[in-house]
Design a protein around this motif. Structure first.
Motif, PDB file in Angstrom:
ATOM      1  N   LYS A 114      17.711 -10.928  -6.172  1.00 24.75           N
ATOM      2  CA  LYS A 114      18.875 -10.519  -6.975  1.00 24.75           C
ATOM      3  C   LYS A 114      19.781  -9.593  -6.166  1.00 24.75           C
ATOM      4  O   LYS A 114      21.009  -9.721  -6.198  1.00 24.75           O
ATOM      5  N   MET A 115      19.174  -8.664  -5.437  1.00 26.79           N
ATOM      6  CA  MET A 115      19.957  -7.733  -4.620  1.00 26.79           C
ATOM      7  C   MET A 115      20.699  -8.486  -3.517  1.00 26.79           C
ATOM      8  O   MET A 115      21.865  -8.195  -3.239  1.00 26.79           O
ATOM      9  N   ASN A 116      20.036  -9.468  -2.896  1.00 25.80           N
ATOM     10  CA  ASN A 116      20.687 -10.265  -1.851  1.00 25.80           C
ATOM     11  C   ASN A 116      21.839 -11.091  -2.405  1.00 25.80           C
ATOM     12  O   ASN A 116      22.856 -11.269  -1.744  1.00 25.80           O
ATOM     13  N   GLU A 117      21.691 -11.598  -3.635  1.00 31.10           N
ATOM     14  CA  GLU A 117      22.781 -12.353  -4.279  1.00 31.10           C
ATOM     15  C   GLU A 117      23.959 -11.440  -4.606  1.00 31.10           C
ATOM     16  O   GLU A 117      25.114 -11.815  -4.433  1.00 31.10           O
TER      17      GLU A 117
ATOM     18  N   LYS B 250      25.654   2.042  -6.600  1.00 25.69           N
ATOM     19  CA  LYS B 250      25.725   0.644  -7.036  1.00 25.69           C
ATOM     20  C   LYS B 250      24.452  -0.129  -6.700  1.00 25.69           C
ATOM     21  O   LYS B 250      24.029  -0.982  -7.459  1.00 25.69           O
ATOM     22  N   TYR B 251      23.820   0.190  -5.574  1.00 26.08           N
ATOM     23  CA  TYR B 251      22.575  -0.487  -5.207  1.00 26.08           C
ATOM     24  C   TYR B 251      21.442  -0.067  -6.148  1.00 26.08           C
ATOM     25  O   TYR B 251      20.722  -0.900  -6.682  1.00 26.08           O
ATOM     26  N   GLY B 252      21.300   1.241  -6.323  1.00 23.53           N
ATOM     27  CA  GLY B 252      20.247   1.762  -7.188  1.00 23.53           C
ATOM     28  C   GLY B 252      20.405   1.307  -8.626  1.00 23.53           C
ATOM     29  O   GLY B 252      19.433   0.981  -9.297  1.00 23.53           O
ATOM     30  N   SER B 253      21.636   1.280  -9.103  1.00 26.09           N
ATOM     31  CA  SER B 253      21.891   0.856 -10.481  1.00 26.09           C
ATOM     32  C   SER B 253      21.556  -0.619 -10.674  1.00 26.09           C
ATOM     33  O   SER B 253      20.941  -0.997 -11.677  1.00 26.09           O
ATOM     34  N   THR B 254      21.924  -1.453  -9.709  1.00 25.53           N
ATOM     35  CA  THR B 254      21.608  -2.882  -9.795  1.00 25.53           C
ATOM     36  C   THR B 254      20.101  -3.083  -9.816  1.00 25.53           C
ATOM     37  O   THR B 254      19.571  -3.831 -10.645  1.00 25.53           O
ATOM     38  N   LEU B 255      19.402  -2.387  -8.920  1.00 21.64           N
ATOM     39  CA  LEU B 255      17.947  -2.499  -8.866  1.00 21.64           C
ATOM     40  C   LEU B 255      17.321  -2.001 -10.159  1.00 21.64           C
ATOM     41  O   LEU B 255      16.452  -2.656 -10.726  1.00 21.64           O
TER      42      LEU B 255
ATOM     43  N   GLY C 134       9.984  -5.321 -16.238  1.00 16.61           N
ATOM     44  CA  GLY C 134       8.571  -5.565 -16.486  1.00 16.61           C
ATOM     45  C   GLY C 134       8.163  -7.014 -16.260  1.00 16.61           C
ATOM     46  O   GLY C 134       7.014  -7.372 -16.444  1.00 16.61           O
ATOM     47  N   LYS C 135       9.111  -7.852 -15.850  1.00 18.21           N
ATOM     48  CA  LYS C 135       8.834  -9.264 -15.578  1.00 18.21           C
ATOM     49  C   LYS C 135       9.167  -9.630 -14.143  1.00 18.21           C
ATOM     50  O   LYS C 135       8.499 -10.468 -13.546  1.00 18.21           O
ATOM     51  N   ALA C 136      10.202  -9.014 -13.590  1.00 15.77           N
ATOM     52  CA  ALA C 136      10.665  -9.340 -12.238  1.00 15.77           C
ATOM     53  C   ALA C 136       9.774  -8.681 -11.187  1.00 15.77           C
ATOM     54  O   ALA C 136       9.514  -7.485 -11.243  1.00 15.77           O
ATOM     55  N   SER C 137       9.315  -9.486 -10.230  1.00 21.53           N
ATOM     56  CA  SER C 137       8.526  -8.957  -9.117  1.00 21.53           C
ATOM     57  C   SER C 137       9.475  -8.315  -8.100  1.00 21.53           C
ATOM     58  O   SER C 137      10.698  -8.482  -8.182  1.00 21.53           O
TER      59      SER C 137
END
Length: 114
Positions: A82-85, A61-66, A72-75
């Motif tokens: 996003k992961m913390n949210e 679930k972590y890897g899939s979310t990431l 190509g836009k998100a740093s």
């Protein structure tokens, strides 16, 4: 636990999925990436030990979310937020988890820097 100091520049890096790596979103919402097993030893393993030419790497679930954040836009910083949210109970471990996972994806050439 020993933590690695991360350069602020690393948090500004933008990654994109490698177009030559096919992937799919499975019915359970998790991502699966196809990896072609190439090279001399893989060829031997395929011939003599009936190893598959293509391995299917299932992300959790972590890897899939990431993975789904890699547009190509998100740093790296945007992805970390996003992961913390998405996983608020994991904030203290998330930076380390994100950095290690991105390093692994980059090492296996699943992602590239833009």
């Amino acid at each position: 636990m020993k933590t690695k100091k991360i350069s602020s520049n690393y948090l500004d890096i933008v990654f994109v999925k490698n177009e030559s790596c096919p992937w799919r979103l499975k019915e359970d919402g998790l991502v699966e990436i196809d990896m072609e097993n190439r090279g001399f030893f893989n060829t031997i393993a395929q011939k003599f030990f009936k190893r598959p030419r293509i391995s299917h790497i299932s992300l959790d679930k972590y890897g899939s979310t990431l993975w789904l954040c890699l547009d190509g836009k998100a740093s790296v910083n945007d992805i970390l937020q996003k992961m913390n949210e998405t996983f608020p109970g994991e904030k203290e471990k998330m930076l380390n988890r994100v950095v290690h996972f991105l390093a692994t994806l980059e090492m296996h050439k699943f992602i590239v820097r833009t």
